[in-house]
Structure formats: structure tokens, C-alpha cells
Design a protein around this motif. Structure first.
Motif, short mmCIF file in Angstrom:
data_model
loop_
_atom_site.label_atom_id
_atom_site.label_comp_id
_atom_site.label_asym_id
_atom_site.label_seq_id
_atom_site.Cartn_x
_atom_site.Cartn_y
_atom_site.Cartn_z
N TRP A 280 0.98 -1.51 -0.29
CA TRP A 280 -0.11 -0.04 -0.19
C TRP A 280 1.08 1.11 -0.24
N PHE B 168 -4.65 6.40 0.22
CA PHE B 168 -4.36 4.66 -0.61
C PHE B 168 -6.34 4.28 0.01
N PRO C 290 -2.45 0.06 6.75
CA PRO C 290 -2.42 2.00 5.92
C PRO C 290 -2.70 3.03 6.61
#
Length: 213
Positions: free
Chosen positions: A59, A164, A159
Motif C-alpha cells: 500500500w 490510499f 495502511p
């Protein structure tokens, strides 16, 4: 043939694996050639190249964050020094290595747009494999959850990038909205195909009306 309406765990697991595989195959087809054409080649090779699995599974690549460890003299690696041979430094100098570690914003946007494109392809995959409108949301969220688990495991980090998460939410919303509409439209079209009543029934109803008159 009548459709099975019962709960079939084997079928559900097979559908989940098929959707996850098709999603990653789509990304594997889209990302490498676009990175080769548009991304900065030096930093791309430093990250492992366009065909590196991290371009899909990490990510941090989409978020525009470095995926390599700190340079010598930075962070917890201060004790590391460059390698010297014959009075010459071997490998990259810290300044050159720092240039390669610089994040390429074009690469981030390419991967993000490829994820959206793969989410659009998921509309057809769900339409063909899942078919039922009420299951579209479940399968879409399962696909997203599986990716979050895999990318967290691959990068060894949860993440934390807003960019993202925005791409993940946008891609999932696109998939759910359009896949549900496509499946509902198909069910409505199939539901309108009704066999006409036999002529004998019409004659009987007409005869009963005449007798009442």
C-alpha cells in the motif's frame, strides 16, 4: 435449470477466490506496462522494477511512501557505512541513493488509476460470477478486506494513508453501485419473460362470463 438458493459454502469460497484472482490478474496486466512507459525509471528500478509484486501488494507504493529502509546514517541504521574497495566506494553514494528513494508521484497515480480500472472490471466479474444483487455488497467488501489483510502482511504496516483509503473506498463504491444496477436490470429483464396463459383458460373465463350474463 433451477437456480440453487441454499447456502453453499464451497461455491461461496470458490467465488471469493475467483474474484480475488481476477482482480489481481487485471492489475498485473495494467500496471507493469504503464509504469514502464510513464514512471521515472531510476526510482522504479530501485523499488524492484515494474513487475515487482510490491507494486500491487504494498500500500505504501500507492500512497507515495518509500518502501526501502533508511540510508546509512539515517534512523536506526546510523552504524552502517558505505562499502569501500581499493580506495573507492562501492555501490551508490548516499546522495545518489537518496535520489532513487525519492517518491515518484506519477507512479502513485498510475497505480491508483489502475486500481480504479480493476474495480470497474470487477463489475463484470461480479455480474458473471455472483449474479445476485443482494450479494454484491458482501463480495465487494470481502474483496477489499482480503486485500487489506494481504497488503498489511506484505508491508508489515497497517495502511495509514488517506489517499490510499480514498482510492479503496472509491473503487469499492464504483463496483457496488454499477454491479448491483447491472444485476437488478438483468433480473427485471428475466422476470418480464412470463409464459402466456393457455387459450383454454381464456375460453373458460369467457364462457363463465357469458353464462352470468
Amino acid at each position: 435449470m433451477a437456480k440453487s438458493t441454499g447456502w453453499d459454502p464451497a461455491l461461496i469460497i470458490a467465488q471469493i477466490i475467483a474474484l480475488q484472482t481476477l482482480h489481481y490478474v487485471t492489475l498485473s496486466v495494467l500496471i507493469p506496462p504503464l509504469l514502464v512507459m510513464f514512471a521515472e525509471p531510476g526510482s522504479l528500478e530501485y523499488e524492484g522494477g515494474a513487475a515487482n509484486v510490491g507494486m500491487i501488494m504494498d500500500w505504501r507504493v500507492m500512497a507515495g511512501r518509500p518502501t526501502t529502509r533508511a540510508l546509512p546514517g539515517e534512523g536506526p541504521w546510523k552504524s552502517l557505512n558505505p562499502v569501500w574497495s581499493g580506495g573507492k566506494q562501492v555501490g551508490f553514494t548516499p546522495s545518489a541513493q537518496s535520489d532513487f528513494r525519492r517518491v515518484d508521484p506519477v507512479r502513485c497515480w498510475i497505480i491508483a488509476l489502475c486500481w480504479i480500472a480493476a474495480s470497474a472490471a470487477d463489475v463484470y466479474y461480479l455480474y458473471a460470477l455472483v449474479r445476485r444483487p443482494r450479494l454484491i455488497l458482501d463480495f465487494s467488501l470481502t474483496l477489499l478486506f482480503n486485500h487489506l489483510v494481504l497488503t498489511t502482511y506484505y508491508s508489515a504496516a497497517i495502511p495509514t494513508s488517506l489517499f490510499f483509503w480514498a482510492i479503496m473506498v472509491a473503487g469499492t463504491a464504483l463496483t457496488v453501485v454499477f454491479a448491483e444496477q447491472a444485476c437488478v436490470k438483468r433480473e427485471m429483464t428475466e422476470g418480464l419473460i412470463v409464459a402466456p396463459p393457455p387459450d383454454g383458460g381464456d375460453n373458460m373465463e369467457m364462457g363463465s362470463l357469458l353464462r352470468q350474463d
